[in-house]
Design a protein around this motif. Structure first.
Motif, short mmCIF file in Angstrom:
data_model
loop_
_atom_site.label_atom_id
_atom_site.label_comp_id
_atom_site.label_asym_id
_atom_site.label_seq_id
_atom_site.Cartn_x
_atom_site.Cartn_y
_atom_site.Cartn_z
N ARG A 39 0.81 -1.22 0.00
CA ARG A 39 0.00 0.00 0.00
C ARG A 39 0.84 1.27 0.00
O ARG A 39 0.59 2.20 -0.77
CB ARG A 39 -0.91 0.00 1.24
N ASP A 40 1.85 1.32 0.86
CA ASP A 40 2.63 2.54 1.04
C ASP A 40 3.56 2.84 -0.14
O ASP A 40 4.12 3.93 -0.22
CB ASP A 40 3.43 2.47 2.33
N GLN A 41 3.73 1.87 -1.04
CA GLN A 41 4.53 2.09 -2.24
C GLN A 41 3.67 2.39 -3.46
O GLN A 41 4.20 2.67 -4.54
CB GLN A 41 5.40 0.86 -2.52
N CYS A 42 2.37 2.34 -3.30
CA CYS A 42 1.43 2.58 -4.41
C CYS A 42 1.32 4.08 -4.69
O CYS A 42 0.99 4.86 -3.80
CB CYS A 42 0.06 2.01 -4.05
N VAL A 43 1.59 4.48 -5.92
CA VAL A 43 1.56 5.91 -6.27
C VAL A 43 0.16 6.49 -6.07
O VAL A 43 0.01 7.60 -5.54
CB VAL A 43 2.02 6.10 -7.74
N ALA A 44 -0.86 5.77 -6.47
CA ALA A 44 -2.23 6.26 -6.31
C ALA A 44 -2.56 6.48 -4.84
O ALA A 44 -3.24 7.45 -4.47
CB ALA A 44 -3.22 5.29 -6.94
N TYR A 45 -2.08 5.58 -3.98
CA TYR A 45 -2.33 5.73 -2.54
C TYR A 45 -1.61 6.96 -1.98
O TYR A 45 -2.18 7.72 -1.17
CB TYR A 45 -1.89 4.48 -1.77
N LYS A 46 -0.37 7.16 -2.39
CA LYS A 46 0.39 8.31 -1.91
C LYS A 46 -0.31 9.62 -2.25
O LYS A 46 -0.21 10.60 -1.50
CB LYS A 46 1.79 8.30 -2.52
N GLU A 54 -7.55 9.85 6.52
CA GLU A 54 -8.14 8.72 7.25
C GLU A 54 -8.01 7.40 6.49
O GLU A 54 -8.28 6.33 7.06
CB GLU A 54 -9.60 9.01 7.58
N LEU A 55 -7.57 7.44 5.24
CA LEU A 55 -7.34 6.20 4.50
C LEU A 55 -6.30 5.32 5.19
O LEU A 55 -6.34 4.09 5.09
CB LEU A 55 -6.86 6.50 3.07
N ALA A 56 -5.38 5.96 5.88
CA ALA A 56 -4.32 5.21 6.56
C ALA A 56 -4.87 4.27 7.63
O ALA A 56 -4.22 3.29 8.00
CB ALA A 56 -3.32 6.19 7.19
N GLU A 57 -6.09 4.54 8.11
CA GLU A 57 -6.69 3.72 9.17
C GLU A 57 -7.71 2.74 8.63
O GLU A 57 -8.24 1.92 9.39
CB GLU A 57 -7.37 4.64 10.20
N LYS A 58 -8.01 2.78 7.34
CA LYS A 58 -9.04 1.91 6.78
C LYS A 58 -8.49 0.52 6.46
O LYS A 58 -7.29 0.34 6.23
CB LYS A 58 -9.62 2.52 5.49
#
Length: 228
Positions: A39-46, A54-58
């Motif tokens: 997740r943390d390496q995904c460009v779209a997520y960044k 709040e996405l970080a907690e989902k």
């Protein structure tokens, strides 16, 4: 009752270019799906997490999507992504699958949507600003004007015939073929501009064919006009 699957376009790179609707769907979803093994390496997520912290907690499911033309590998990854997505939908969870740019333009999410539609799940596409619109704005130029036609071309395939179409050509996904594409455009005397990593911290803008390097990142987009 099964959940709803949303494909959410997060735009080209700048989180401020995310739409209100995209932000709302991400805030409301039960489960986030990212097209990456991490997740943390995904460009779209960044991009998305800057607009929706709040996405970080989902709850998050990582669905690796290899960049390959190998049909077997693609089928395997898409089938696995659908299986894991179904597990969430059957539990009544609304799932938001994030993707760069717009959900209707060369997006991996479309392969997932097609399979979920066949299984009669409720799916929706949430638009994002396309990279070629953002790139033109960053360079301060019109994408098309007056009677000009616009052609969107995947540059990782054969492009010679497509370049003969009248109007403005947008070359996407040049990838490792950039040097080859550059030589062809230079030989044809085209007016070319390029944006690499549009809207991101590593963004670079090239105002002419001579400025464009032989190698650049995957997220490089060329806007091509006939020479003047």
């Amino acid at each position: 009752m099964t959940g709803i699957w949303y494909a959410v376009g997060v735009g080209p790179g700048d989180p401020e270019l995310m739409t209100l609707k995209a932000v709302k769907r991400l805030r409301e979803c039960d489960t986030l799906a990212v097209p990456h093994k991490d997740r943390d390496q995904c460009v779209a997520y960044k991009i998305a997490v800057q607009a929706v912290p709040e996405l970080a907690e989902k709850k998050c499911i990582c669905l690796p999507m290899p960049m390959t033309k190998d049909r077997d590998l693609l089928e395997q990854s898409h089938s696995e992504a659908v299986r894991r997505t179904e597990d969430c939908l059957r539990q009544g969870e609304n799932v938001a699958f994030i993707t760069l740019g717009d959900t209707t333009v060369y997006s991996t999410c479309l392969y997932i949507k097609e399979r979920l539609d066949e299984k009669q799940y409720h799916t929706e596409l949430i638009n994002g600003i396309p990279s070629f619109c953002a790139a033109a704005a960053r360079m301060g130029i019109p994408l098309v004007n007056g009677k000009e036609e616009l052609h969107i071309i995947p540059a990782s395939y054969q492009i010679e015939d497509a370049l003969e179409q009248p109007g403005v050509k947008v070359l996407m996904k040049s990838g490792k073929k950039l040097s080859e594409v550059k030589r062809l455009l230079e030989k044809q005397g085209r007016d070319v501009k390029m944006v690499e990593n549009c809207g991101m911290e590593s963004e670079k803008i090239y105002g002419s064919i001579k400025e464009i390097p032989d190698e650049a990142g995957y997220y490089s987009l060329l806007i091509v006009r006939d020479g003047k």
